[in-house]
Design a protein around this motif. Sequence first.
Motif, PDB file in Angstrom:
ATOM      1  N   ASP A   1       0.875  -1.344   0.186  1.00  0.00           N
ATOM      2  CA  ASP A   1      -0.028   0.074   0.040  1.00  0.00           C
ATOM      3  C   ASP A   1       0.968   1.107  -0.080  1.00  0.00           C
ATOM      4  N   GLY A   2       0.712   2.100  -0.831  1.00  0.00           N
ATOM      5  CA  GLY A   2       1.280   3.464  -1.026  1.00  0.00           C
ATOM      6  C   GLY A   2       2.589   3.275  -1.786  1.00  0.00           C
ATOM      7  N   GLY A   3       2.756   2.165  -2.503  1.00  0.00           N
ATOM      8  CA  GLY A   3       4.094   1.989  -3.126  1.00  0.00           C
ATOM      9  C   GLY A   3       4.181   2.377  -4.557  1.00  0.00           C
ATOM     10  N   ALA A   4       5.435   2.509  -4.990  1.00  0.00           N
ATOM     11  CA  ALA A   4       5.432   2.912  -6.555  1.00  0.00           C
ATOM     12  C   ALA A   4       6.477   1.878  -6.953  1.00  0.00           C
ATOM     13  N   TYR A   5       6.210   1.305  -8.275  1.00  0.00           N
ATOM     14  CA  TYR A   5       6.866   0.403  -8.948  1.00  0.00           C
ATOM     15  C   TYR A   5       7.028   0.394 -10.320  1.00  0.00           C
ATOM     16  N   LEU A   6       8.515   0.224 -10.647  1.00  0.00           N
ATOM     17  CA  LEU A   6       8.842   0.075 -12.272  1.00  0.00           C
ATOM     18  C   LEU A   6       8.451  -1.284 -12.642  1.00  0.00           C
ATOM     19  N   VAL A   7       7.924  -1.619 -13.698  1.00  0.00           N
ATOM     20  CA  VAL A   7       7.465  -2.868 -14.235  1.00  0.00           C
ATOM     21  C   VAL A   7       8.157  -3.008 -15.793  1.00  0.00           C
ATOM     22  N   ASP A   8       9.015  -3.747 -16.106  1.00  0.00           N
ATOM     23  CA  ASP A   8       9.403  -3.715 -17.315  1.00  0.00           C
ATOM     24  C   ASP A   8       9.514  -5.200 -17.763  1.00  0.00           C
ATOM     25  N   ASP A   9       8.865  -5.429 -19.027  1.00  0.00           N
ATOM     26  CA  ASP A   9       8.801  -6.694 -19.507  1.00  0.00           C
ATOM     27  C   ASP A   9       9.744  -6.615 -20.996  1.00  0.00           C
ATOM     28  N   GLY A  10      10.394  -5.745 -21.206  1.00  0.00           N
ATOM     29  CA  GLY A  10      11.132  -5.581 -22.326  1.00  0.00           C
ATOM     30  C   GLY A  10      10.606  -5.004 -23.294  1.00  0.00           C
ATOM     31  N   GLN A  11       9.290  -4.919 -23.320  1.00  0.00           N
ATOM     32  CA  GLN A  11       8.457  -4.137 -24.612  1.00  0.00           C
ATOM     33  C   GLN A  11       8.011  -2.627 -24.030  1.00  0.00           C
ATOM     34  N   ILE A  12       7.419  -2.842 -22.793  1.00  0.00           N
ATOM     35  CA  ILE A  12       7.119  -1.423 -22.210  1.00  0.00           C
ATOM     36  C   ILE A  12       7.445  -1.410 -21.126  1.00  0.00           C
ATOM     37  N   CYS A  13       7.727  -0.160 -20.247  1.00  0.00           N
ATOM     38  CA  CYS A  13       8.084  -0.044 -18.886  1.00  0.00           C
ATOM     39  C   CYS A  13       6.896   0.748 -18.105  1.00  0.00           C
ATOM     40  N   LEU A  14       6.259   0.345 -17.231  1.00  0.00           N
ATOM     41  CA  LEU A  14       5.203   1.010 -16.712  1.00  0.00           C
ATOM     42  C   LEU A  14       5.831   1.568 -15.436  1.00  0.00           C
ATOM     43  N   LEU A  15       5.191   2.509 -14.922  1.00  0.00           N
ATOM     44  CA  LEU A  15       5.529   3.237 -13.560  1.00  0.00           C
ATOM     45  C   LEU A  15       3.993   3.173 -13.049  1.00  0.00           C
ATOM     46  N   TRP A  16       4.129   2.354 -11.906  1.00  0.00           N
ATOM     47  CA  TRP A  16       2.666   1.897 -11.207  1.00  0.00           C
ATOM     48  C   TRP A  16       2.627   2.813  -9.879  1.00  0.00           C
ATOM     49  N   LEU A  17       1.660   3.728  -9.934  1.00  0.00           N
ATOM     50  CA  LEU A  17       1.629   4.383  -8.521  1.00  0.00           C
ATOM     51  C   LEU A  17       0.470   4.104  -7.722  1.00  0.00           C
ATOM     52  N   HIS A  18       0.549   3.427  -6.538  1.00  0.00           N
ATOM     53  CA  HIS A  18      -0.603   3.185  -5.864  1.00  0.00           C
ATOM     54  C   HIS A  18      -1.397   4.746  -5.330  1.00  0.00           C
ATOM     55  N   VAL A  19      -2.668   4.648  -5.124  1.00  0.00           N
ATOM     56  CA  VAL A  19      -3.431   5.796  -5.003  1.00  0.00           C
ATOM     57  C   VAL A  19      -3.075   6.579  -3.821  1.00  0.00           C
TER      58      VAL A  19
ATOM     59  N   ARG B   1      11.123   3.409 -22.291  1.00  0.00           N
ATOM     60  CA  ARG B   1      10.600   4.750 -21.979  1.00  0.00           C
ATOM     61  C   ARG B   1       9.263   4.334 -20.911  1.00  0.00           C
ATOM     62  N   ILE B   2       9.052   5.249 -20.050  1.00  0.00           N
ATOM     63  CA  ILE B   2       8.183   5.013 -18.956  1.00  0.00           C
ATOM     64  C   ILE B   2       6.765   5.480 -19.383  1.00  0.00           C
ATOM     65  N   GLN B   3       5.689   4.669 -18.870  1.00  0.00           N
ATOM     66  CA  GLN B   3       4.145   4.968 -19.231  1.00  0.00           C
ATOM     67  C   GLN B   3       3.600   4.884 -17.689  1.00  0.00           C
ATOM     68  N   LEU B   4       3.129   6.043 -17.596  1.00  0.00           N
ATOM     69  CA  LEU B   4       2.457   6.197 -16.242  1.00  0.00           C
ATOM     70  C   LEU B   4       1.148   5.131 -16.083  1.00  0.00           C
ATOM     71  N   ALA B   5       0.998   4.421 -14.925  1.00  0.00           N
ATOM     72  CA  ALA B   5      -0.069   3.644 -14.796  1.00  0.00           C
ATOM     73  C   ALA B   5      -0.579   3.955 -13.294  1.00  0.00           C
ATOM     74  N   ARG B   6      -1.323   5.109 -13.043  1.00  0.00           N
ATOM     75  CA  ARG B   6      -1.713   5.396 -11.790  1.00  0.00           C
ATOM     76  C   ARG B   6      -2.889   4.573 -11.281  1.00  0.00           C
ATOM     77  N   GLN B   7      -2.986   4.377  -9.989  1.00  0.00           N
ATOM     78  CA  GLN B   7      -4.225   3.284  -9.677  1.00  0.00           C
ATOM     79  C   GLN B   7      -5.484   4.031  -9.809  1.00  0.00           C
ATOM     80  N   GLY B   8      -6.348   3.633 -10.458  1.00  0.00           N
ATOM     81  CA  GLY B   8      -7.761   3.948 -10.187  1.00  0.00           C
ATOM     82  C   GLY B   8      -7.742   5.405 -11.501  1.00  0.00           C
ATOM     83  N   LEU B   9      -6.818   5.500 -12.181  1.00  0.00           N
ATOM     84  CA  LEU B   9      -6.913   6.693 -13.177  1.00  0.00           C
ATOM     85  C   LEU B   9      -6.419   6.339 -14.670  1.00  0.00           C
ATOM     86  N   ASP B  10      -5.550   5.397 -14.971  1.00  0.00           N
ATOM     87  CA  ASP B  10      -4.982   5.013 -16.329  1.00  0.00           C
ATOM     88  C   ASP B  10      -5.413   3.730 -16.735  1.00  0.00           C
ATOM     89  N   GLY B  11      -5.634   3.698 -18.098  1.00  0.00           N
ATOM     90  CA  GLY B  11      -6.083   2.372 -18.405  1.00  0.00           C
ATOM     91  C   GLY B  11      -4.850   1.560 -18.658  1.00  0.00           C
TER      92      GLY B  11
END
Length: 1044
Positions: free
Chosen positions: A890-908, A964-974
């Motif tokens: 809870d409250g975390g921030a994570y980089l997730v990389d599968d070699g194709q896209i790199c998401l920056l997931w942010l907890h609400v 390159r990063i792509q934002l994934a904000r919890q509850g906001l981004d597809g």
Amino acid sequence: MSSYGHLPPYQASTADPRQTQPGAQQPRPPVTPGPTGYQQGGSPYAQNTPNVQQNQYAQTPKNGYGYGGTPVEDQGYFPPQGQALIDDPGSMEGLVSQMGGTGLGGDTAVASRPGKKKNRHAYHNIDQPTVAAQAFNQSTGNAAQYVNQDPSQQMSASHPYAGQPITPAMSQFPAQANPPFSPGLQSLGQSPGFGTSVQTIPTPSGPVSAQGQVDPEQIPSIPRVRNAATQYYLEHVYSTMEHHIPPPGAVPFVAIDQGNSSPKFARLTLNNIPSTSDSLSSTGLPLGLVLQPLAPLSAGEHPIPVLDFGEVGPPRCRRCRAYINPFMTFRSGGNKLVCNMCTFPNDVSPEYFAPTDPTGIRVDRAQRPELTTGTVEYLVPKEYWAKEPVGLRWLFVIDVSQDAVSKGFLAAFCDGILAALYGEDEEKLDGAEINGEVPGESRNIPVGSKVGIVTFDKAMHFYNCSDKLEQAQMLVMSDIEDPFVPLGSDGLFVDPYKSKSVITSLLAQLPKLFSHVKNPEPALLPTLESAVSALSATGGKIVCSLASLPTWGPGRLFLRDKNDLHGIETEKKLFQTDNPGFKKLAGKMVESGVGIDFFIAAPAGRYMDVATIGHLSAVSGGETYFYPNYVAPRDSLQVSLEIKHTVTRETGYQALMKVRCSNGLQVSSYHGNFLQHTFGADLEFGVIDADKAIGVMFSYDGKLDAKLDAHFQCALLYTTASGERRVRCTNTVAGVSEHAAEIMKFIDQEAVVNVIAKEAATRMTERPLKDIRNVLTEKSIDILAGYRKIKSDSHPPGQLVLPENLKEFSMYILGLTKTRAFKAGHEPSDRRTHTMRQLKSMSPVELELFLYPRILPLHSLPAESGFPDANTGQLVVPPTIRASFSRIEDGGAYLVDDGQICLLWLHVHVSPNLLEDLFGAGKSSLQSLDPMLNSLPILETHLNAQVRNLLAYWGSNRGSKAIRIQLARQGLDGSEYEFARMLVEDRNNEAQSYVDWLVNLHRHIQMELSGQRRREDGGGGGMSTMGMENAMAGITSLWTGKEG
């Protein structure tokens, strides 16, 4: 791997983050303080939540959401999965202490049984409950600098395969060795060897739910292996004749070529090969080779030797035509050369003769790279030429139709071409001219290479960019039924550095020039036919953009995917091309020595018929970059970076490949993106680059001699981008054994997964997806059951026994079934086809990340992570965590990389202090962040520098896709749904969770051992009610330790 330009070098200072060089050995200076209440090293960001005034790391926020607790209302789309856990890769020490008093299958002596058999495998017992493992201390340790250091100083004195037989040919190069890498043993502090870890899966009694009963801490962990291997290979080198099990694919390492090629170029599935076909069948394992002949080298590795034998060419076997290599032997005082492939004794030519010493070794061996190095290149005489070699011709074919202009794809593509040709070094280029020429070291493409530019919509537009002109001249070809090239090669293809001002001006004007011309339908096939005609005399490479379905002119395409074929047997038709024009052009491209890379944008997810268009790149050896749901502000940077990578990576053209192997073996099939006219013929490529890998499968045509080694040689004949005709030879050796147990010790897990994935992708156009998923499951059961039969005398029937070198194999296969190519449920055919072709050409580096992403928590980064170590200069790399939502705090921030896209997931409830440190002042809430953000700003904060350094590190060992990063904000981004899809250990993508998958495999292994298994059961297909009841009873007895 070529780096991407937007990432700064590793930083050791935050005073001016853009000036510090990589690996600089200097003390860390003071860091700009964060906002009030923020502590970098002491308290993780996750414990700081909004609306907290003081003592905020201890009390509960006003909204009722505390660290480690449960929110008042469910946040985001994830279902509740219990309290978040801090990642524990599995403490081997705690596990061993558990095993001392734990009974396995009713036999309490199994865990502590002395003897060698204990150390040959890892087994998992699903019979008895145990207590949870202790926390694992994830220490990154200190890394030793290896770049440009004398490799001999990095070796330890002990031999990594002590006690194991090494055949005479494999011991030709005696040298000191590093200890072999074994994550479990390293964490225990034991001496390296063939020992394995003993693990149990705790299964407390209760309801029949595998996810709730099997402790995930006790099952094999891919991040644990990666983290330990990363630290090990920061301090050690990989010596190719002393290590026989390569590092994990996603782990950077430095290799020393001692005669056996580096795993970067060739990886065998089995480094100890069965002597007979029956022995191989008993293991269930494939015998294959993953080849990446132009793989990039790491810093500190010696470049590939380039040898010139003049008009006579390199020495070759007269019978099998194998090239000279370190495993050929000399007899009769050096007058006879005995081939290691077919054992034929060849006469040594007078010009190549040298005497041998009393041991039979040539006296000039040390001065002959072809006799000491596993990977070499030979300059070849004219008899190897198909046409006169010239520098590579690049032809940029640019879509200027209405959608390309309005969606911003045209502007992004033009910017990418400029970045690829001139990069960020324009000032250096401007002052680098010598007698009107730009020297090679200042160029992004080699001397001799030329470029041309063509645009198209309903018509074709050719541009004369000669340096004698002030601005480019456009010639319009409106006849698309019978087109021709209106320019000679001298006008169309120019030196980009001599014509820099003309090209720069043209590319800057194109978006504005076509903004008023609204032609919505591009004519793709006629344009490409003209492009191939322009390159037919020399060969070359086309880089083509496309932003809408080409529905105009000859070869027009139509909407084939109408959602009426999904989920049925005829869905496979959507993965093939049925357009004869594109099929014919693909063959013509390869014949002319031309390849193509596509950059396809699909705004709003529209259908683009990637199956038909991408067929050209798949057959010619090129690549398709696909951007579904393209949005210019977010994706333009990635387009630009990937165009630059395409142009600057090592590329060859007019290529032929031949694989040879020892007597007793034969090539049975190839898998990848190439053209092969008939079985047994050479593979043909219009182009081949550093990121492409080929899978080769072998079968037996006799019996191998266990006293001799098995040899494999890949010969790639190609023309370099600088215009030299060469043969690159890659030589690989493996031992031969008559005992199945010995074979299991030398399995290369990444190579096994790679060849299975390539073969499965090849079958997508032939078989329904459900059948392929079933086959993957059956293959997993066959392999694990085969090993269980080999070890049947060692362990009770209730134990899940896994080979030490295949412990993570099950997870990789599960990840493969969850990819867009094979997953159940609805998936657009464009995305399935694109993933299928990616799998066929992916290297082990790229595939391993693709099947299991790396996830890095940013809120709890140690202060030293992401900076060079003060003593060694090596970047301190923090450990990653498992791909499961149970690891998300809870409250975390994570980089997730599968070699194709790199998401920056942010907890609400992510800390506002973290957001400001990462994105800048005023960015203290998720809503304040720009959803189109694609890179981090350069700030003078500790966390910002850490993350940018780690992104640069990841980007250097990733594959063909830009990071390159792509934002994934919890509850906001597809993109949050993409984040959920990448948590491959959880139940998602219409497939089981990791724990459920292991239990399912174990059940079918038990059925196989008892003779009750039916092949259709393995795929999880339809079962009768009675069959399901029996299966559940088997699982229940499995958990309680009772045999049904």
